[in-house]
Design a protein around this motif. Structure first.
Motif, PDB file in Angstrom:
ATOM      1  N   GLU A  21       0.906   4.026  -3.211  1.00  8.62           N
ATOM      2  CA  GLU A  21       0.405   5.073  -2.966  1.00  8.62           C
ATOM      3  C   GLU A  21       1.617   6.075  -3.380  1.00  8.62           C
ATOM      4  OE1 GLU A  21      -1.497   5.168   0.606  1.00  8.62           O
ATOM      5  OE2 GLU A  21      -3.129   5.086  -0.062  1.00  8.62           O
TER       6      GLU A  21
ATOM      7  N   LYS B 242       0.830  -1.059  -0.546  1.00  2.00           N
ATOM      8  CA  LYS B 242       0.495   0.215   0.206  1.00  2.00           C
ATOM      9  C   LYS B 242       0.510   1.279  -0.212  1.00  2.00           C
ATOM     10  CE  LYS B 242      -4.211   1.803   2.983  1.00  2.00           C
ATOM     11  NZ  LYS B 242      -3.699   3.478   2.542  1.00  2.00           N
TER      12      LYS B 242
ATOM     13  N   GLN C 293      -3.206   3.232  -6.136  1.00  6.66           N
ATOM     14  CA  GLN C 293      -4.565   2.797  -5.112  1.00  6.66           C
ATOM     15  C   GLN C 293      -3.562   1.190  -5.540  1.00  6.66           C
ATOM     16  OE1 GLN C 293      -8.317   4.504  -7.085  1.00  6.66           O
ATOM     17  NE2 GLN C 293      -7.883   5.261  -5.675  1.00  6.66           N
TER      18      GLN C 293
END
Length: 152
Positions: A121, A117, A126
């Motif tokens: 990012e 993640k 995403q």
């Protein structure tokens, strides 16, 4: 992106073969863009490695790569244990172990998805998952913009 993906598939296919799993991959559209290939490879390794780790022996895994004018989407689809509602809430947290357990006793630290993640990012993208519940498999996906985002 295709080069990084091929490298990861070459690396992880023997592990899948040990569990009699097949990995198929498809790509559609223009999937070229600029990114930190080393970091992107880490994301691929984690998501594909998790599909192998949590899927039962003999189940297929599908990798889908799609591109359009402004983004690229990478998906890993498996027929593993799926995710509970509680899993969805904790999925990308640090040191989170979810309801499913590796199917061949592989180790799990609970860090991989949180790091994915963060890397996604940092690239302006995403990450997410689709699963209808326990026993339904999962589809993890990453969407990245084709316009480079500088890493900080």
């Amino acid at each position: 992106m295709l080069c990084s993906l091929r490298h990861v598939l070459d690396q992880l296919t023997p592990q899948a073969r040990q569990k009699q799993q097949s990995i198929t991959h498809f790509h559609e559209g223009d999937c070229t863009f600029t990114a930190d290939s080393r970091r992107l490879r880490q994301v691929f390794e984690q998501l594909i490695g998790n599909a192998i780790k949590f899927s039962p022996r003999g189940k297929p895994i599908a990798i889908i790569l799609e591109g359009n004018d402004d983004r690229v989407r990478f998906s890993v689809c498996d027929e593993g244990p799926g995710l509970t509602e509680n899993d969805h809430e904790r999925l990308f947290g640090y040191f989170q172990r979810l309801s499913a357990r590796p199917t061949a006793g592989e180790p799990s630290t609970g860090l991989g998805l949180a790091l994915c993640k963060q890397l996604v990012e940092l690239h302006g993208g995403q990450i997410g998952v689709e699963s209808s519940g326990a026993g339904t498999g999962a589809k993890f996906w990453v969407e990245l913009p084709k316009t480079p985002t500088p890493l900080n």
